[in-house]
Structure formats: structure tokens, C-alpha cells
Design a protein around this motif. Structure first.
Motif, mmCIF file in Angstrom:
data_model
loop_
_atom_site.group_PDB
_atom_site.id
_atom_site.type_symbol
_atom_site.label_atom_id
_atom_site.label_comp_id
_atom_site.label_asym_id
_atom_site.label_seq_id
_atom_site.Cartn_x
_atom_site.Cartn_y
_atom_site.Cartn_z
ATOM 1 N N UNK A 317 0.814 -1.215 0.000
ATOM 2 C CA UNK A 317 0.000 0.000 0.000
ATOM 3 C C UNK A 317 0.851 1.271 0.000
ATOM 4 N N UNK A 318 2.154 1.100 -0.026
ATOM 5 C CA UNK A 318 3.043 2.272 -0.133
ATOM 6 C C UNK A 318 4.190 1.932 -1.089
ATOM 7 N N UNK A 319 3.805 1.650 -2.331
ATOM 8 C CA UNK A 319 4.757 1.165 -3.326
ATOM 9 C C UNK A 319 5.825 2.203 -3.669
ATOM 10 N N UNK A 320 5.516 3.472 -3.454
ATOM 11 C CA UNK A 320 6.519 4.491 -3.764
ATOM 12 C C UNK A 320 7.727 4.412 -2.844
ATOM 13 N N UNK A 321 7.635 3.630 -1.757
ATOM 14 C CA UNK A 321 8.765 3.477 -0.833
ATOM 15 C C UNK A 321 9.659 2.294 -1.182
ATOM 16 N N UNK A 322 9.188 1.408 -2.068
ATOM 17 C CA UNK A 322 9.874 0.131 -2.282
ATOM 18 C C UNK A 322 11.275 0.319 -2.837
ATOM 19 N N UNK A 362 11.555 -7.587 1.679
ATOM 20 C CA UNK A 362 12.283 -6.715 0.760
ATOM 21 C C UNK A 362 13.755 -6.633 1.136
ATOM 22 N N UNK A 363 14.038 -6.554 2.433
ATOM 23 C CA UNK A 363 15.428 -6.509 2.879
ATOM 24 C C UNK A 363 16.164 -7.783 2.496
#
Length: 445
Positions: A317-322, A362-363
Motif C-alpha cells: 500500500x506504499x509502493x513508492x517506498x519500495x 524486501x530486505x
């Protein structure tokens, strides 16, 4: 704010004028050069977000431009403009670091789309560098990384609440960073000099829970040879973090509730109440209100904890942070392992994944990328397990495109016709799947 600062190099005056007009109207800041040697002398790569250069020019080639800027600033994206016959050469350029190549005559909208991605990568790299350079002086941005509205709001909440003596309940899926948020509330508040005591309620056996939490006096039970302060006392003047509080046994919840309400503890084997000055932060991956209604969690403890409730949304829900998070994790992993930072990260692929494990997943993906153990188009994952269906579909599509390019000797126009795709769509897929270097030998004249 400009959409991006672009250097456009082409020896044809009309192409430079047309590019400057279109890109300026689209919101970019553009400087054009018809003389590539002059551009190499005058351009400071630190001032620009992307360079677009024709491949064949008198005085200097696109390869010269690429080599120059790769040496001066390896993070500066360089895009090459090529004619049909130059495609095999452009493929080689990708191998030595070109960001992308675009065939002439190009579609203006396609150029804008490629530039947007290049500028995004450039700016993300700069943000990562700023975070890295500021590692000696931690800020809220260092702890709660992200440009999404949700992360901006969370940072604002930390600023407002860090020094307020109020208990907080943090909610969010597994791997979203609940402990990171709890530590930020501690580190940037008035209690930063005190201890941050993290207790995983699911990991402490019920048989020793009271002793661990409240402490015990000498002789309180067999083996208690000396008195011992519990974790609540150890958090004096600091913060106690109760992680996975939904896992706390009901029988113990009443005792914890009393400690929270009275700010006192009684050690096992003692009758004396000991005052504690502690801020409590709890975290849960479940809906405690629903758990309370079902009788699996004490409603009074829930209401006591939830004076302030902060929710961390899932990564999907916050793909701009990926991309930013992946870059930060990859930089840290590269330094830890003593390896080079990958230069070919597919930001589009990253942003399209579901990431059910959230930031933790992701990490791990960033660390595997640094170690060379992961590929966006791989059909299998370490351990021999089959990759998820979307990955297998992507692999099939990538192989079909590679085959079409081989059959057409690298002509994207002919390959697009063969595949029934618009050429712009095909070029975007070629860039996404990293096919520029695929079957290089077959594509060379």
C-alpha cells in the motif's frame, strides 16, 4: 520542482530543437548540445539527472559520451539514441553501463516515460547516499524511511508523540517495521537516555513469564539464589516494548494491566510494591478489538494500551517506498559483505511485486541481489522450490521476446510486429527484463 534536469546531445540541430521544445513543455529542464566534445567539457554530472546522446556523431560517439560520464559519475543514467543498424552496437553499450537505448525515429511519449524512470532512479540513489552520509547523525528519516504519505504521517506522529508520556499501540502486518517505529518513539523522545526493553510476548514461556517481567526475590522459588529485577524495572525512565502482545496468556494479562495502571510491580516472593517510571509501547499484527470481542484478549488491557494507536500499512500500500528501501538495504548489505552494489536493479519489477513479507522480505531480497543469488526473471528460488506463478509467466514472456529479437536480428520494430505488440510496449518490456545483453552473439553482425 523540475521533472528532471536533462542533457540532450545530437549533432542534428532540428532534433535538438524538437527535443528541447517537447521536454520543456513536459516539465523537464533541458540543455542541448550539437557538439558532443563541448558537452563533455562543460557538463558537471552532479548537476544533471540524465544524459541523452545520439550514438553516431562527428567528433565523439555515444560510446565516448557514455564512457566519459560513467567514469565521472557512475550513477548518472546515459540513454543512447540509435538507428536500426546501430542496435547491436547499442546492446554492447548496455553491457558497459548505458541505462537504455531508444531507436530512431522515437516516440516522444516513450522518451518521456524512459526519462521519468531514469530520473526516478537517479533521485533515489541520491536519497540513499544522503541517508548513508548522515549515518553518524541519525534522524527520523533515517529510522522511518519512505516518501509515501503514510510514512510522512508516521514521522509527523513520532515528532508529536516522542516526548509525550502516553502509552502507544502499534498495529501492522508481520515485517512492516513495528519495532523500528517503537524505537523511533523512544530514541527521539525525552526517554532516549533510558533503556529500551523489548519483550517478545510469544517467546517468553508462561512458566517463567512473571519472573522475567516482574522480577523475583531471593528464595522465591527453587533456584532463586539472589534477587533479580524484572524487565519492567529494568526499563526505569525508559521504554518497555511489548511485541506480539496478542500472544500473552489471558492469565497474565490481568497482572500486566495492573502494572500499567498503577505503574508499580511486585516481585515474586515479595510483598513490597516498587514504583516504575516506564512508557509502554505494544505491538500487534492482529485486530485486538476483534480479539477482545471473541474473549481471546482482555478488553480493559486493550483500551489501556490503545490511548494512541499508530498503524503501519503493508508495503503493497506504499509502493513508492519500495525502490528507496531496497536501495538502502542493498547499500548496507554491500558494505557488510564487502561486495559491489548492483547497478542493474529493475525498479519496475520491484514495485510490481506483492511483498507479503513486507519490509523484512524486501530486505532479504536486497541482500540476495547483492550476493548475486536472485534474478527477477528466475523461475526457481534458492532451495529448489518453484517460483511463484507471476515470476514463471514473466520468464516465459522474456524468453518469447528474446527469441523474437534473435529472429529479427535485434530489430525491435520487426519483433514488435511479430509479437503483436506496439513497439513502445516492447521496448519497455525489453528494459524491464534486462534483455539488452541477451543472446548478444546472435545479435551481432
Amino acid at each position: 520542482m523540475t521533472r528532471g534536469r536533462i542533457v540532450f546531445i545530437d549533432d542534428e540541430k532540428q532534433l535538438c530543437a524538437a527535443a528541447e521544445d517537447w521536454l520543456s513543455v513536459s516539465g523537464f529542464t533541458v540543455t542541448t548540445y550539437q557538439n558532443p566534445a563541448q558537452a563533455l567539457r562543460e557538463i558537471d554530472p552532479q548537476d544533471w539527472d540524465c544524459v541523452v546522446s545520439d550514438l553516431r556523431m562527428p567528433g565523439a560517439t555515444g560510446f565516448d559520451v557514455l564512457t566519459h560520464f560513467r567514469a565521472a559519475d557512475s550513477d548518472l543514467p546515459v540513454i543512447l539514441l540509435t538507428g536500426h543498424g546501430d542496435v547491436p552496437v547499442a546492446v554492447k553499450a548496455i553491457q558497459i553501463g548505458a541505462y537504455d537505448f531508444i531507436e530512431k525515429p522515437y516516440d516522444a511519449d516513450m522518451l518521456v516515460a524512459v526519462l521519468d524512470r531514469a530520473v526516478e532512479r537517479r533521485r533515489l540513489r541520491r536519497e540513499i547516499d544522503l541517508l548513508h552520509d548522515g549515518a553518524g547523525a541519525p534522524s527520523i528519516e533515517d529510522r522511518l524511511i519512505g516518501i509515501s504519505p503514510a510514512m510522512v504521517a508516521l514521522r509527523r506522529s513520532v515528532v508529536q508523540l516522542a516526548s509525550v508520556n502516553v502509552d502507544v499501540l502499534i498495529t501492522g502486518e508481520t515485517g512492516t517495521g513495528k519495532e523500528v517505529l517503537a524505537r523511533a518513539l523512544h530514541e527521539f523522545g525525552a526517554r532516549a537516555a533510558g533503556n529500551f526493553v523489548a519483550i517478545n510476548c510469544a517467546a517468553v514461556p508462561e512458566s517463567i513469564f512473571e519472573s522475567e517481567i516482574f522480577g523475583h526475590d531471593r528464595g522465591a522459588f527453587s533456584g532463586a539464589a539472589s534477587e533479580r529485577a524484572g524487565k519492567f524495572e529494568y526499563g526505569q525512565n525508559g521504554t518497555v516494548f511489548l511485541d506480539e502482545i496478542e500472544s500473552m496468556p489471558l492469565a497474565l494479562q490481568a497482572k500486566v494491566l495492573r502494572a500499567l495502571q498503577e505503574r508499580t510491580v511486585v516481585r515474586l516472593g515479595s510483598n513490597r510494591e516498587r514504583a516504575i517510571d516506564v512508557r509502554f509501547i505494544a505491538a500487534t499484527k492482529t485486530d485486538l478489538r476483534r480479539e477482545s470481542a471473541a474473549g481471546r484478549f482482555r478488553a480493559d488491557l486493550y483500551y489501556r494500551l490503545a490511548t494512541v494507536e499508530l498503524a503501519i500499512p503493508p508495503l503493497a500500500e506504499r509502493r513508492e517506498d519500495i525502490a528507496l528501501l531496497h536501495g538502502v538495504f542493498a547499500r548496507a548489505a554491500a558494505e557488510r559483505f564487502g561486495l559491489a552494489l548492483p547497478q542493474d536493479t529493475d525498479l519496475t519489477w520491484l514495485s510490481e511485486q506483492a511483498w507479503p513479507g513486507n519490509v523484512r522480505e524486501l530486505k532479504s531480497a536486497a541482500e540476495r541481489a547483492v550476493l548475486g543469488l536472485a534474478s527477477p526473471t528466475s523461475t526457481r528460488v534458492p532451495g529448489g522450490r518453484a517460483a511463484p506463478l507471476p515470476d514463471r509467466v514473466a520468464r516465459f514472456e522474456a524468453e518469447a521476446i528474446a527469441q523474437a529479437l534473435r529472429m529479427t536480428n535485434g530489430s525491435t520494430a520487426e519483433a514488435a510486429e511479430q509479437l503483436g505488440l506496439p513497439r513502445r510496449t516492447l521496448n519497455e518490456k525489453i528494459a524491464r527484463y534486462g534483455l539488452r545483453g541477451a543472446d548478444r552473439a546472435a545479435m551481432e553482425p
